[in-house]
Design a protein around this motif. Structure first.
Motif, PDB file in Angstrom:
ATOM      1  N   GLN A 190       0.842  -1.179   0.000  1.00  0.00           N
ATOM      2  CA  GLN A 190       0.000   0.000   0.000  1.00  0.00           C
ATOM      3  C   GLN A 190       0.890   1.247   0.000  1.00  0.00           C
ATOM      4  O   GLN A 190       1.742   1.408   0.868  1.00  0.00           O
ATOM      5  N   ASN A 239      -7.218   3.624  -6.901  1.00  0.00           N
ATOM      6  CA  ASN A 239      -5.774   3.809  -7.003  1.00  0.00           C
ATOM      7  C   ASN A 239      -5.392   4.886  -8.003  1.00  0.00           C
ATOM      8  O   ASN A 239      -4.368   5.572  -7.837  1.00  0.00           O
ATOM      9  N   GLN A 240      -6.196   5.052  -9.041  1.00  0.00           N
ATOM     10  CA  GLN A 240      -5.919   6.099 -10.025  1.00  0.00           C
ATOM     11  C   GLN A 240      -6.402   7.468  -9.545  1.00  0.00           C
ATOM     12  O   GLN A 240      -5.690   8.466  -9.655  1.00  0.00           O
ATOM     13  N   GLN A 263      -4.525   9.772  -7.009  1.00  0.00           N
ATOM     14  CA  GLN A 263      -3.266  10.335  -7.477  1.00  0.00           C
ATOM     15  C   GLN A 263      -3.468  11.425  -8.523  1.00  0.00           C
ATOM     16  O   GLN A 263      -2.526  11.839  -9.192  1.00  0.00           O
ATOM     17  N   THR A 311      -2.980   3.586  -1.518  1.00  0.00           N
ATOM     18  CA  THR A 311      -3.490   2.732  -2.584  1.00  0.00           C
ATOM     19  C   THR A 311      -3.994   1.431  -1.973  1.00  0.00           C
ATOM     20  O   THR A 311      -3.631   1.075  -0.849  1.00  0.00           O
TER      21      THR A 311
END
Length: 221
Positions: free
Chosen positions: A25, A182-183, A186, A202
């Motif tokens: 993570q 996760n995308q 960020q 993440t």
């Protein structure tokens, strides 16, 4: 300008490379530049800072909703696993009456029924163990003609196959949400700044066990 990834010039890997999910993570962090960016917005007649504050609230709400969707999809996987355990429990009871089935089968089922599967870190491990239980019962089912004639057991094995397909679909849905998370966390500036302040990291998607990946390389025909 030349392609940065040139499939003609390489480098290439003729022997191939196995794919593994990195079990890590990654915490989301922002630097001093992001803090300066926010200060500058507030200094510009306040309005840009206020607009960005509203955008951050919207991003925060979005991420919280997405987190609940991830939880919901994980719960869906657990729900199907629970149903499959019940089916396998009934099937193994029938098999046990006919042959001496490995005692570890019932032990594995009991472990899941104890409620430990709710932990994300154990979900993959227990799912793999349940898969092994299914294989043992399938082997017994195929090896003993009297068992194949048992209508209740036959129906249970058909339900087991159906639930396995549903589990696969639910895992795919879970991985889709995890990938989106996760995308999104960020994406600078709003979501990334919100994620960093909230301490988000993440998430790790579902992964197949080493044994399952090795089995996939076997020759079946």
């Amino acid at each position: 300008m030349a392609n940065k990834l040139d499939e003609l010039q390489g480098p290439t890997q003729p022997e191939g490379v196995d794919i593994n999910v990195i079990h890590k993570q990654i915490p989301i962090e922002v630097g001093q530049g992001s803090r300066t960016f926010e200060i500058v917005l507030w200094c510009l007649l306040i309005i840009p800072g206020l607009i960005f504050w509203i955008m951050k609230n919207s991003a925060s709400n979005y991420l919280r909703r997405l987190e609940q969707k991830i939880q919901g999809s994980a719960s869906e996987v657990d729900n199907y696993l629970e149903q499959r355990v019940q089916v396998l429990q009934n099937a193994s009871a029938i098999v046990n009456k006919a042959i001496d089935l490995d005692k570890s089968t019932m032990i594995t089922i009991a472990k899941y029924r104890s409620g430990k599967a709710g932990d994300d870190n154990l979900r993959n491990e227990i799912s793999s163990e349940i898969e092994q239980v299914s294989k043992k019962i399938n082997i017994a089912f195929e090896s003993y003609p009297d068992l194949k004639a048992h209508s209740t057991l036959r129906d249970a094995m058909q339900k087991n196959d159906y639930l396995q397909r549903e589990i696969t679909a639910a895992r795919t849905n879970y991985n889709d949400y995890v990938s989106r998370w996760n995308q999104d966390i960020q994406v600078w500036p709003t979501k990334m700044i919100v994620a960093a302040k909230a301490g988000y990291t993440t998430r790790i998607p579902f992964t197949a066990s080493v044994e399952t990946k090795a089995k996939a390389r076997d020759v079946f025909f």
